[in-house]
Design a protein around this motif. Structure first.
Motif, mmCIF file in Angstrom:
data_model
loop_
_atom_site.group_PDB
_atom_site.id
_atom_site.type_symbol
_atom_site.label_atom_id
_atom_site.label_comp_id
_atom_site.label_asym_id
_atom_site.label_seq_id
_atom_site.Cartn_x
_atom_site.Cartn_y
_atom_site.Cartn_z
ATOM 1 N N LEU A 182 0.755 -1.280 -0.017
ATOM 2 C CA LEU A 182 -0.059 -0.173 -0.036
ATOM 3 C C LEU A 182 0.843 1.335 0.052
ATOM 4 N N THR A 183 2.023 0.953 0.048
ATOM 5 C CA THR A 183 2.915 2.262 0.381
ATOM 6 C C THR A 183 3.973 2.635 -1.200
ATOM 7 N N ARG A 189 0.108 6.791 -3.326
ATOM 8 C CA ARG A 189 1.049 7.450 -2.357
ATOM 9 C C ARG A 189 2.358 8.043 -2.857
ATOM 10 N N MET A 190 2.475 7.829 -4.146
ATOM 11 C CA MET A 190 3.767 8.612 -4.871
ATOM 12 C C MET A 190 3.606 10.093 -4.980
ATOM 13 N N CYS A 249 11.525 -5.601 -7.552
ATOM 14 C CA CYS A 249 10.324 -5.320 -8.403
ATOM 15 C C CYS A 249 10.154 -3.745 -8.512
ATOM 16 N N SER A 250 10.043 -3.480 -10.039
ATOM 17 C CA SER A 250 9.756 -1.904 -10.243
ATOM 18 C C SER A 250 8.178 -1.659 -10.032
ATOM 19 N N PRO A 251 7.724 -0.543 -9.667
ATOM 20 C CA PRO A 251 6.344 -0.048 -9.642
ATOM 21 C C PRO A 251 5.793 0.121 -10.819
ATOM 22 N N GLY A 263 -1.576 -0.540 -5.218
ATOM 23 C CA GLY A 263 -0.660 -1.115 -4.548
ATOM 24 C C GLY A 263 -1.119 -2.549 -4.384
ATOM 25 N N VAL A 264 -2.448 -2.734 -4.456
ATOM 26 C CA VAL A 264 -2.943 -4.303 -4.157
ATOM 27 C C VAL A 264 -3.436 -4.827 -5.639
#
Length: 283
Positions: A182-183, A189-190, A249-251, A263-264
């Motif tokens: 979630l972050t 959150r970015m 792992c890249s977002p 995030g989920v």
């Protein structure tokens, strides 16, 4: 002066990611039954002779765009059913006394569907579900699912019994824990907005150690592996499709598009082209 995005990050892409729906049928899905909250509980896509059921919570339902992609390309060779519910653990005997009370129906619907439609393959995405006002029925007892050890043991024991029941009619696959945060994986959150403008998390572009993401599920995955070993169920792992085979792992993917909406839940645009771990069951 407001902080700006790095050149490789695009504000419009970040915003678009946060607006994606997290529990929506694809265009080619036929919703056969809704739950009491108006969400799809049983949906079907494809017209093949082989029948596959994919069951779990919203993180199972969000694999739907991959099946839609295969259908659009004429490569979906099965009749697939999604039996799901938001935040539903997919283990018989779980009783919630809140807005998730409907989850008790999901496991029953799957059992009925497998027998009625002669489903040959079942993919389960169970997740341990400690919360207030939730219990699990086991051997005549109602055990709180509050994070205690007794409730946890009952949860996985009921799952094991359920797998054995399904295996009377179908081959069963269990999906191990999927990447979530979630972050650090969450585009919501970015970016923050304030009176001084837009502030971007300086760590937004940093990749996340896969070991950290897997650690969240270490005990759950160990329990699933034990269930698989005792029942003969097979295991599936989505991590390589989402994160690759490296150590981080890249977002983001492609032209710096966020993979996740929150995030989920993975974004449909990412799932359609990059989630291949189920393809061997579908084509």
């Amino acid at each position: 002066m407001p902080q700006r995005f790095a050149a490789s990050l695009d504000l419009e892409k970040m915003n678009a990611a946060t607006l994606d729906e997290t529990y929506a049928p694809t265009n080619g899905m036929h919703v056969l039954e809704y739950n009491g909250r108006g969400y799809s509980m049983v949906a079907q896509i494809g017209q093949g002779a082989r029948k596959v059921a994919l069951a779990g919570d919203s993180t199972m339902f969000h694999y739907g765009p991959r099946l839609q992609q295969l259908a659009d390309e004429g490569r979906l060779a099965v009749r697939a059913y999604f039996v799901t519910g938001p935040a539903c653990p997919l283990v018989p005997g779980v009783i919630a006394r809140d807005e998730f009370a409907h989850c008790a129906n999901v496991a029953n619907r799957l059992s009925e569907l497998v027998q009625r439609e002669k489903v040959q393959t079942v993919v389960l995405g169970p997740h341990y579900w400690p919360r207030k006002n939730a219990f699990i029925e086991r051997e005549g007892k109602s055990i709180p699912l509050d994070g205690g050890e007794e409730g946890r043991r009952a949860f996985y024991a009921n799952l094991e019994d359920y797998v054995r029941e399904l295996e009377l009619n179908a081959t069963v696959y269990l999906v191990l824990g999927a990447p979530q945060s979630l972050t650090v994986l969450n585009p919501q959150r970015m970016v923050t907005r304030g009176v001084t403008g837009i502030r971007v998390d300086p760590n937004a572009e940093k990749s996340v150690p896969i070991a950290d993401l897997r650690a969240v599920y270490a005990r759950h995955d160990a329990d699933l592996r034990a269930v698989a070993e005792r029942t003969g169920a097979k295991l599936l792992d989505v991590f390589p499709d989402v994160c690759g085979n490296g150590e981080t792992c890249s977002p983001f993917f492609g032209a710096r598009e966020p993979k996740f909406t929150d995030g989920v839940h993975l974004r449909p645009v990412f799932v359609r082209e990059h989630l291949h771990f189920l393809d061997f069951l579908l084509m």
